[in-house]
Design a protein around this motif. Sequence first.
Motif, short mmCIF file in Angstrom:
data_model
loop_
_atom_site.label_atom_id
_atom_site.label_comp_id
_atom_site.label_asym_id
_atom_site.label_seq_id
_atom_site.Cartn_x
_atom_site.Cartn_y
_atom_site.Cartn_z
N ILE A 35 11.61 5.28 4.71
CA ILE A 35 10.40 4.52 5.04
C ILE A 35 10.18 3.39 4.04
O ILE A 35 10.65 3.41 2.91
CB ILE A 35 9.14 5.42 5.08
N PHE A 36 9.46 2.39 4.51
CA PHE A 36 8.88 1.35 3.66
C PHE A 36 7.43 1.23 4.09
O PHE A 36 7.13 1.18 5.29
CB PHE A 36 9.60 0.01 3.83
N ILE A 37 6.51 1.20 3.13
CA ILE A 37 5.08 1.13 3.44
C ILE A 37 4.59 -0.29 3.27
O ILE A 37 4.67 -0.85 2.17
CB ILE A 37 4.27 2.11 2.57
N LEU A 38 4.09 -0.86 4.34
CA LEU A 38 3.54 -2.21 4.32
C LEU A 38 2.02 -2.11 4.40
O LEU A 38 1.46 -1.75 5.44
CB LEU A 38 4.08 -3.02 5.51
N ASP A 39 1.38 -2.40 3.28
CA ASP A 39 -0.08 -2.30 3.20
C ASP A 39 -0.69 -3.62 3.67
O ASP A 39 -0.48 -4.66 3.03
CB ASP A 39 -0.50 -2.00 1.77
N PRO A 40 -1.44 -3.63 4.78
CA PRO A 40 -2.04 -4.87 5.27
C PRO A 40 -2.92 -5.57 4.25
O PRO A 40 -3.06 -6.79 4.28
CB PRO A 40 -2.86 -4.41 6.49
N TRP A 41 -3.51 -4.79 3.32
CA TRP A 41 -4.37 -5.42 2.30
C TRP A 41 -3.56 -6.38 1.46
O TRP A 41 -4.01 -7.48 1.14
CB TRP A 41 -5.00 -4.35 1.42
N PHE A 42 -2.35 -5.98 1.09
CA PHE A 42 -1.50 -6.85 0.27
C PHE A 42 -1.05 -8.07 1.06
O PHE A 42 -0.94 -9.17 0.52
CB PHE A 42 -0.29 -6.08 -0.26
N VAL A 43 -0.78 -7.87 2.34
CA VAL A 43 -0.38 -9.01 3.18
C VAL A 43 -1.47 -10.06 3.21
O VAL A 43 -1.21 -11.26 3.16
CB VAL A 43 -0.04 -8.52 4.61
N LEU A 75 11.98 2.82 8.79
CA LEU A 75 10.68 3.00 9.42
C LEU A 75 9.64 2.31 8.56
O LEU A 75 9.32 2.77 7.47
CB LEU A 75 10.37 4.49 9.56
N VAL A 76 9.14 1.19 9.04
CA VAL A 76 8.13 0.44 8.29
C VAL A 76 6.75 0.93 8.76
O VAL A 76 6.35 0.68 9.90
CB VAL A 76 8.28 -1.08 8.50
N LEU A 77 6.06 1.62 7.87
CA LEU A 77 4.76 2.20 8.20
C LEU A 77 3.66 1.32 7.65
O LEU A 77 3.72 0.89 6.50
CB LEU A 77 4.66 3.62 7.62
N ARG A 78 2.65 1.05 8.47
CA ARG A 78 1.58 0.13 8.09
C ARG A 78 0.34 0.88 7.65
O ARG A 78 -0.17 1.74 8.39
CB ARG A 78 1.21 -0.77 9.27
#
Length: 226
Positions: A35-43, A75-78
């Motif tokens: 997995i890779f975690i993509l935090d929308p806050w950082f985006v 798996l990129v989890l948001r």
Amino acid sequence: MTGNVAIYWFRKAHRLHDNPALNYALENSVKCYPIFILDPWFVQNYKVGPNRWRFLQQSLQDLNTRLERKKSRLLVLRGPALDILEQYMTKWKVNLLCYENDTEPYSRVRDAQVNELASRLGVRVETRWTHTLYDPNYLLKRNGNKVPYTYVSMGALLSKIGDPERPVPEYAHDFPALTDVDLVQGAHPVPTLQELGVDDKECGPLLYPGGVREALRGLTESLMKE
């Protein structure tokens, strides 16, 4: 191999080679979710330029391609890391979490919270040093718990300790297949530049493409020119 169900959490090292924590997860589980975690806050709030976002997007795409060759996929989890890990460790019945250590203050606080969460859920955590050549804690201990502030003192410490460990090879076999119904092709995809809030027209020349293959190709071309 044991009956463990593992999550391997990609963070800074978007590679399959020289990744001891990933190898540990694969060697000690019957199923491993990369997995890779993509935090929308950082985006939305992280102050970096479009070229850096493009580099990340290309690196994740390259990582996914290499995982697919190993019969798996990224798996990129948001979402926020703690929320995502709690949700999916429970959903996938995970009992082993592996990731690389980090030295940044924010990461140290987050990882302490992650480890506490994993303990509460009965999930074992295994971490390895990958982002640095040496374990910083070991260096500090060998130096009498004193930080070496100069190049000379650091060099003296390293000459006493010796060379760092050799890079570990890439896992030789295919990854455990992801057969869950909700993991069909297209679920949890690699983000597009648009999702990262980047207009491709804002990016400069592609001098340093993201991804292991592109980086090696660029290095080879530079050496040939020399």
